[in-house]
Design a protein around this motif. Sequence first.
Motif, PDB file in Angstrom:
ATOM      1  N   GLY A  76       0.747  -0.860   0.098  1.00 15.89           N
ATOM      2  CA  GLY A  76       0.127  -0.440   0.000  1.00 15.89           C
ATOM      3  C   GLY A  76       0.994   1.439   0.376  1.00 15.89           C
ATOM      4  N   LYS A  77       1.775   1.184   0.736  1.00 17.53           N
ATOM      5  CA  LYS A  77       2.183   2.385   1.092  1.00 17.53           C
ATOM      6  C   LYS A  77       3.620   2.810  -0.680  1.00 17.53           C
ATOM      7  N   GLN A  78       2.992   1.566  -1.397  1.00 19.48           N
ATOM      8  CA  GLN A  78       4.324   1.834  -1.923  1.00 19.48           C
ATOM      9  C   GLN A  78       3.105   1.771  -3.699  1.00 19.48           C
ATOM     10  N   ALA A  79       2.045   1.877  -3.694  1.00 19.01           N
ATOM     11  CA  ALA A  79       1.744   2.565  -4.360  1.00 19.01           C
ATOM     12  C   ALA A  79       0.471   3.966  -4.329  1.00 19.01           C
ATOM     13  N   MET A  80       1.172   4.041  -2.999  1.00 18.28           N
ATOM     14  CA  MET A  80       0.697   5.913  -2.914  1.00 18.28           C
ATOM     15  C   MET A  80       1.882   6.575  -3.124  1.00 18.28           C
ATOM     16  N   VAL A  81       3.368   6.277  -3.998  1.00 15.88           N
ATOM     17  CA  VAL A  81       3.944   6.147  -4.753  1.00 15.88           C
ATOM     18  C   VAL A  81       3.476   7.591  -5.644  1.00 15.88           C
ATOM     19  N   TYR A  83       0.710   8.933  -5.613  1.00 26.75           N
ATOM     20  CA  TYR A  83       0.278  10.245  -5.956  1.00 26.75           C
ATOM     21  C   TYR A  83       1.267  11.130  -4.811  1.00 26.75           C
ATOM     22  N   ARG A  84       2.334  11.262  -4.525  1.00 23.63           N
ATOM     23  CA  ARG A  84       2.975  11.455  -4.031  1.00 23.63           C
ATOM     24  C   ARG A  84       3.354  12.688  -3.963  1.00 23.63           C
ATOM     25  N   ASP A  85       3.460  13.414  -5.073  1.00 23.63           N
ATOM     26  CA  ASP A  85       3.261  14.916  -5.563  1.00 23.63           C
ATOM     27  C   ASP A  85       2.201  15.823  -5.491  1.00 23.63           C
ATOM     28  N   LEU A  86       0.470  14.867  -5.858  1.00 22.66           N
ATOM     29  CA  LEU A  86      -0.319  15.528  -4.892  1.00 22.66           C
ATOM     30  C   LEU A  86      -0.159  15.705  -3.731  1.00 22.66           C
ATOM     31  N   LEU A  87       0.228  14.134  -3.228  1.00 21.20           N
ATOM     32  CA  LEU A  87      -0.167  14.506  -1.297  1.00 21.20           C
ATOM     33  C   LEU A  87       0.614  15.709  -1.605  1.00 21.20           C
ATOM     34  N   GLU A  88       1.579  15.533  -1.125  1.00 22.19           N
ATOM     35  CA  GLU A  88       2.865  16.484  -0.665  1.00 22.19           C
ATOM     36  C   GLU A  88       2.224  17.693  -1.443  1.00 22.19           C
ATOM     37  N   ALA A  89       1.362  18.641  -1.960  1.00 21.13           N
ATOM     38  CA  ALA A  89       1.055  19.233  -2.756  1.00 21.13           C
ATOM     39  C   ALA A  89      -0.378  19.596  -1.447  1.00 21.13           C
ATOM     40  N   ALA A  90      -0.833  19.080  -1.302  1.00 19.82           N
ATOM     41  CA  ALA A  90      -2.558  19.415  -1.392  1.00 19.82           C
ATOM     42  C   ALA A  90      -2.388  19.080   0.620  1.00 19.82           C
ATOM     43  N   TYR A 117     -10.068   7.496  -1.350  1.00 18.72           N
ATOM     44  CA  TYR A 117      -9.930   8.290  -1.149  1.00 18.72           C
ATOM     45  C   TYR A 117      -7.934   7.463  -0.574  1.00 18.72           C
ATOM     46  N   VAL A 118      -6.953   9.112  -0.549  1.00 15.89           N
ATOM     47  CA  VAL A 118      -5.729   8.998  -0.320  1.00 15.89           C
ATOM     48  C   VAL A 118      -5.235   9.757   0.645  1.00 15.89           C
ATOM     49  N   THR A 129     -16.601   7.330  10.194  1.00 14.68           N
ATOM     50  CA  THR A 129     -17.200   7.266   9.006  1.00 14.68           C
ATOM     51  C   THR A 129     -16.617   5.897   8.414  1.00 14.68           C
ATOM     52  N   ASN A 130     -16.909   5.184   7.728  1.00 12.16           N
ATOM     53  CA  ASN A 130     -16.745   4.265   6.844  1.00 12.16           C
ATOM     54  C   ASN A 130     -15.958   4.169   5.762  1.00 12.16           C
ATOM     55  N   SER A 131     -14.634   5.925   5.672  1.00 17.94           N
ATOM     56  CA  SER A 131     -14.012   5.929   5.544  1.00 17.94           C
ATOM     57  C   SER A 131     -12.521   6.412   6.460  1.00 17.94           C
ATOM     58  N   TRP A 132     -11.358   5.256   4.485  1.00 14.33           N
ATOM     59  CA  TRP A 132     -10.007   5.696   5.982  1.00 14.33           C
ATOM     60  C   TRP A 132      -9.447   5.938   4.732  1.00 14.33           C
ATOM     61  N   VAL A 133      -8.232   5.871   4.672  1.00 12.48           N
ATOM     62  CA  VAL A 133      -7.258   5.912   3.345  1.00 12.48           C
ATOM     63  C   VAL A 133      -7.414   4.918   2.760  1.00 12.48           C
ATOM     64  N   GLY A 134      -7.376   4.239   1.501  1.00 12.35           N
ATOM     65  CA  GLY A 134      -7.464   3.305   0.749  1.00 12.35           C
ATOM     66  C   GLY A 134      -8.326   2.635   0.339  1.00 12.35           C
TER      67      GLY A 134
END
Length: 256
Positions: A76-81, A83-90, A117-118, A129-134
Amino acid sequence: MSPGSGRNGGIKSIETSFAIVETLHDNQPLRLVEIANRVGIANSTAHEHLSTLRDHGYVVDRSDGYYLSLKFVDHGKQAMVYYRDLLEAARPSLEQLVDETDEAVNLVVEEHGCAVYVDRQTGKRGVPTNSWVGKRKQLHSLSAGKAILAHLPTDRVDEVLGESGLPAVTERTITSRDRLEEELEAIRDRGVSFNDRESHEQIRAVSAPIVVDGTVFGAVSVAGPAKRLTGAYFREELPDLLLGAVNEIELKLVYS
């Protein structure tokens, strides 16, 4: 279809392994017989697949049954790579929205026709709620999902809705393609999307899409109890906050 073939030309045995993984994801822990019954396979077949998954480190056999292993966390951590630029910007903008609203703030992208959800930040008043990262949900039932759909190419929207349809999540979920098209047009006009108890009977949300050079990168939403997100606060104040936050994210993506 040959005995080893699965859906759409896939490999049947791999589909079975993933069916076991998804069954454990939703119901763990489970014993071998329970897994076999839920997946619809013989006990011997379930044992073969579970043994292989265990040998490769993807499941753990504990005293009360099988669990998914922590190896999925690594993947999962690797899958987030991506979106790294988006995550850092957001991230700074999400944190600012939490400070300003004290509600749950989400960063959502589209993957395989689902809203995923990222990132998720929650204020002191944010409700669980029933929402979490992933977590994956139907695009058409979420404010963030509709904001994304409104800015996807038409052929991609057709592809997504052709596969997923428009199932009702609550009584207020949009289930008509014509009604959805009207909503998507309104979102493009006003710049924000609303979720008025369409994904949960007691939750409202507002979202704004992140669009750079005509490409939608995702969407940011603020969600909270329907009885608290009302009136001008819901329809005017939160949208203004979101548009400002998303504008900052878009500028960071442009100049990063």
